[in-house]
Design a protein around this motif. Structure first.
Motif, PDB file in Angstrom:
ATOM      1  N   PRO A 110      66.372  39.224  11.138  1.00 38.94           N
ATOM      2  CA  PRO A 110      65.653  40.465  10.830  1.00 38.94           C
ATOM      3  C   PRO A 110      64.751  40.279   9.614  1.00 38.94           C
ATOM      4  N   TYR A 111      63.593  40.915   9.672  1.00 38.41           N
ATOM      5  CA  TYR A 111      62.657  40.871   8.540  1.00 38.41           C
ATOM      6  C   TYR A 111      62.912  42.043   7.601  1.00 38.41           C
ATOM      7  N   GLY A 112      63.035  43.219   8.127  1.00 35.11           N
ATOM      8  CA  GLY A 112      63.382  44.375   7.322  1.00 35.11           C
ATOM      9  C   GLY A 112      62.218  44.923   6.525  1.00 35.11           C
ATOM     10  N   GLU A 139      61.008  35.951  12.534  1.00 32.87           N
ATOM     11  CA  GLU A 139      61.038  36.147  13.983  1.00 32.87           C
ATOM     12  C   GLU A 139      61.335  34.837  14.699  1.00 32.87           C
TER      13      GLU A 139
END
Length: 292
Positions: free
Chosen positions: A114-116, A109
């Motif tokens: 994107p973490y996904g 973040e």
């Protein structure tokens, strides 16, 4: 049962950035203490992996140099392949590349990345591994051993297919944590994960080296007193269970040496990594087990 034992290798993971002279001195100290590999992490607030390894190569002669482990979510696979090829050349072929999915949501973040979901992170890691393999295999003069770290089923499968070194985590992400808080994995569960990995590699001719990251090394004559702070942080953990944790090496130098030997016999771990704060404490064990 674990495969026949490999000779030990020991790595020191150097964590914090610093001025050039200080960084070189810490790398030389790891070499003086007998460590076989100098490693760097891939977390925000710590060293930037590739320039740190190039600097380490200039300060040392013997140790290999590795990432432990790259957060694949931070990297575009094609651009990463360029970084790896250049770093391998600038370190005179001493590079070993460790890769993982990444587990700290807050870092993604902060970086605007994107973490996904777990499945998406593993899929991205697989694409990264395949791109690196394609690119590096095209240059027959360069071989970069590949480490893949993780305990989950999809990670074990990926390691079984591609890894020269399979790295096991003796800790797992606390459910709901976005900051990377970890809890220890029980000894029996870790043994089960290693057994599953060995099952997946039964048909493989060239067996991978097995690695474990040791989270803490405490040289003491009072083992139970040393683990009490951990018991306060992990509800339900008994002193006996804490002292059996593979990621926790506690006791006299002789006791820790015996523990390392026993873990190689039980799990097959011949390559151990210790974090920089424990590099000096673990050094007598490195000396005792060098070449064995």
């Amino acid at each position: 049962m674990p495969r026949p034992s490999r000779p030990f290798r020991f790595g020191a993971s150097l964590l914090l950035p610093g001025p050039a002279a200080e960084w070189r001195a810490r790398c030389r100290r790891a070499e003086e203490l007998g460590y076989d590999v100098i490693l760097v992490p891939d977390h925000l607030g710590m060293v930037a992996p590739f320039p740190a390894l190039v600097a380490a190569a200039g300060a040392t002669e013997r140790p290999r140099l590795g990432t432990f482990v790259l957060n694949a979510g931070f990297w575009n696979p094609v651009l990463l392949a360029r970084e790896v090829a250049t770093t391998a050349a600038l370190t005179d072929g001493r590079l070993e590349l460790g890769l993982g999915t990444g587990y700290v949501q807050s870092e993604h973040e902060a970086a605007g990345l994107p973490y996904g979901s777990p499945g998406e992170r593993v899929a991205h890691l697989r694409r990264t591994v395949e791109e690196l393999t394609r690119t590096l295999d095209a240059d027959e003069s360069t071989h970069v051993p590949l480490m893949i770290g993780g305990n989950g089923e999809r990670m074990l499968q990926l390691a079984a297919e591609h890894a020269d070194i399979a790295a096991f985590a003796g800790a797992r992400l606390v459910p709901g944590s976005t900051t990377g808080q970890l809890a220890p994995v029980a000894a029996a569960e870790l043994a089960g994960r290693v057994a599953r990995y060995l099952e997946l590699t039964e048909g493989r001719a060239e067996k991978a080296e097995l690695n474990l990251l040791v989270q803490m090394v405490i040289v003491t004559e009072d083992r139970e007193a040393a683990v009490r702070p951990l018991l306060e942080r992990v509800p339900g953990l008994t002193p006996e269970q804490a002292l059996e944790l593979p990621i926790l090496l506690v006791g006299t130098v002789d006791e820790i040496t015996a523990q390392v030997l026993a873990q190689r016999e039980r799990y097959g771990f011949s390559y151990l990594t210790v974090l920089e704060p424990y590099m000096e404490a673990f050094a007598p064990v490195v000396a005792a087990l060098a070449g064995r």
